[in-house]
Motif scaffolding. Structure first.
Motif, PDB file in Angstrom:
ATOM      1  N   UNK A 162       0.818  -1.216   0.000  1.00 28.13           N
ATOM      2  CA  UNK A 162       0.000   0.000   0.000  1.00 28.13           C
ATOM      3  C   UNK A 162       0.858   1.275   0.000  1.00 28.13           C
ATOM      4  N   UNK A 163       1.909   1.360   0.848  1.00 26.24           N
ATOM      5  CA  UNK A 163       2.751   2.557   0.786  1.00 26.24           C
ATOM      6  C   UNK A 163       3.472   2.703  -0.550  1.00 26.24           C
ATOM      7  N   UNK A 164       3.760   1.569  -1.224  1.00 24.39           N
ATOM      8  CA  UNK A 164       4.427   1.630  -2.520  1.00 24.39           C
ATOM      9  C   UNK A 164       3.512   2.284  -3.548  1.00 24.39           C
ATOM     10  N   UNK A 165       2.216   1.935  -3.488  1.00 21.43           N
ATOM     11  CA  UNK A 165       1.247   2.585  -4.371  1.00 21.43           C
ATOM     12  C   UNK A 165       1.246   4.093  -4.108  1.00 21.43           C
ATOM     13  N   UNK A 166       1.376   4.463  -2.837  1.00 20.46           N
ATOM     14  CA  UNK A 166       1.446   5.887  -2.491  1.00 20.46           C
ATOM     15  C   UNK A 166       2.664   6.564  -3.084  1.00 20.46           C
ATOM     16  N   UNK A 167       3.811   5.872  -3.083  1.00 19.15           N
ATOM     17  CA  UNK A 167       5.033   6.427  -3.655  1.00 19.15           C
ATOM     18  C   UNK A 167       4.861   6.654  -5.159  1.00 19.15           C
ATOM     19  N   UNK A 168       4.233   5.676  -5.839  1.00 16.88           N
ATOM     20  CA  UNK A 168       3.984   5.813  -7.283  1.00 16.88           C
ATOM     21  C   UNK A 168       3.067   6.997  -7.561  1.00 16.88           C
ATOM     22  N   UNK A 169       1.992   7.095  -6.805  1.00 17.50           N
ATOM     23  CA  UNK A 169       1.054   8.201  -7.003  1.00 17.50           C
ATOM     24  C   UNK A 169       1.667   9.553  -6.707  1.00 17.50           C
ATOM     25  N   UNK A 170       2.515   9.619  -5.662  1.00 20.45           N
ATOM     26  CA  UNK A 170       3.155  10.884  -5.303  1.00 20.45           C
ATOM     27  C   UNK A 170       4.136  11.330  -6.380  1.00 20.45           C
TER      28      UNK A 170
END
Length: 407
Positions: A78-86
């Motif tokens: 889930x945090x990795x998806x956040x990194x991609x989106x950011x």
């Protein structure tokens, strides 16, 4: 230009995230350089990179969907998806800043006056086949040592016409005829390197009259917002790499400071509008300030998993660790050779190859963003520096009891 077709392929999430990190940082640098130098050429490079980021975003999301096989995987990814989106938000914000230049939305001359005479500039140079640099490595041409000019990125087109970016090229990188080089360094050094690379005359930027006071303050606020947002992105990736909640909290503080700066910026712009002949020319400043705030918000999103105590998937740390640069946090010891000296006194960059991007005072009262040779260091100060791993070790040797993100 037509968007590039993207289909699923078994690419490494680690490799995609590493390239997204380097590309996001380069985009911030290039977009503001386009504004400060009034360069349509550099602005076009931002839009080229933004298109590349769109492809990386899709590849990253496809790979993450394939990787999640259990609730535990989903929690860690889930945090990795956040990194991609950011990273995508940073890319889009940089593109918005570049379009201010490309579309002549409106910028007062005050924005050009924000660069001190001694500041570094960034230019785009196409390497001529007749250049003495063509076909040689960066180590061979040795322009950084001789002139202070760095090649921060290279755009190359293959025989099939496909574009390829080389971010943070190393000493063994060979530069080829028709490569587009992005050069950063002092203006006088840039002049010589540009002319040697292209065979063309380098035109010095025009000197402009100082702006009215309120407008100057508004521009100063934007420049400080840019510096703090860029630092926040660096620290955000560092917080993920070292799983450091303390560093993630620094990102949170920086994001709050950028919000406060934007409020002050809005007040100065409204005051300046009464004294500017054509207030419409201030639209570009408003666009840039809004985009810069988005960048700082995105940095906080990168750190969100750390702040919430979620153990990031090992692929995230591996991706940041394998990128071309590292970021370290080192403390100035009481008996350090750097204590009560300036960065220039000890020639820190020359001796170590590390670029100190920020200093946080030991009492926590102040950030010095974009420190220079005259920046004095005190015992207890924390240095944030970027460079190679070998350079980080050399910098650590100058300090007593060095502390990194792992502290």
């Amino acid at each position: 230009m037509n968007p590039e077709d993207v289909e699923y392929e078994p690419v490494s999430v680690k490799d995609v995230l590493a390239e997204m990190k380097d590309t996001a940082e380069l985009l911030i640098d290039l977009s503001f350089s386009a504004v400060l130098n009034g360069s349509d050429d550099i602005a076009r490079e931002v839009l080229e990179l933004e298109e590349r980021m769109d492809v990386l975003k899709l590849q990253g999301r496809m790979s993450l969907l394939m990787a999640a096989r259990s609730p535990e995987d989903a929690e860690q990814l889930a945090p990795v998806v956040g990194v991609v989106g950011a990273a995508e938000k940073i890319s889009n914000a940089a593109g918005d800043i570049a379009k201010v230049v490309m579309e002549d939305i409106g910028l007062p001359d005050a924005i050009r006056s924000a660069l001190p005479e001694a500041a570094e500039v960034l230019v785009r140079a196409t390497l001529s086949p007749d250049s003495p640099y063509a076909g040689r490595t960066l180590s061979d041409v040795n322009v950084e040592t001789e002139t202070g000019v760095r090649v921060i990125a290279i755009r190359r087109r293959s025989a099939t016409g496909k574009r390829r970016w080389i971010t943070n090229p190393g000493r063994e990188t060979t530069i080829e005829a028709d490569d587009i080089l992005l050069l950063r360094g002092p203006q006088m050094g840039i002049q010589g390197v540009y002319e040697t690379a292209t065979g063309e005359t380098y035109e010095l930027p025009e000197t402009r009259d100082p702006p009215i006071e309120d407008l100057e303050r508004a521009v100063d606020s934007i420049i400080l917002m840019k510096d703090m947002s860029e630092l926040a992105v660096d620290l955000a990736y560092g917080s993920v790499l070292f799983d450091s909640e303390d560093v993630a909290e620094e990102v949170e503080e920086l994001e709050a400071e950028v919000d406060a700066l934007k409020s002050r910026f809005e007040a100065w712009v409204l005051r300046a509008a009464e004294r500017v002949e054509d207030p419409v020319q201030l639209r570009g400043l408003v666009h840039i300030a809004s985009a810069t705030e988005v960048i700082s918000d995105a940095a906080l999103e990168i750190s969100e998993g750390v702040l919430r105590g979620i153990d990031a998937h090992p692929v995230v740390a591996a991706a940041v660790e394998e990128s071309d640069e590292v970021i370290v946090r080192l403390r100035v010891g009481q008996t350090s050779s750097l204590a009560n000296a300036t960065l220039g006194d000890r020639m820190v960059k020359t001796e170590t190859g590390m670029r100190v991007i920020a200093v946080r005072r030991g009492d926590g009262s102040e950030w010095v963003v974009q420190p220079g040779p005259t920046t004095a260091l005190r015992p207890g100060d924390v240095l944030i520096a970027k460079g190679t791993r070998a350079g980080a070790e050399r910098l650590g040797d100058l300090l007593e009891d060095p502390q990194t993100f792992e502290e």
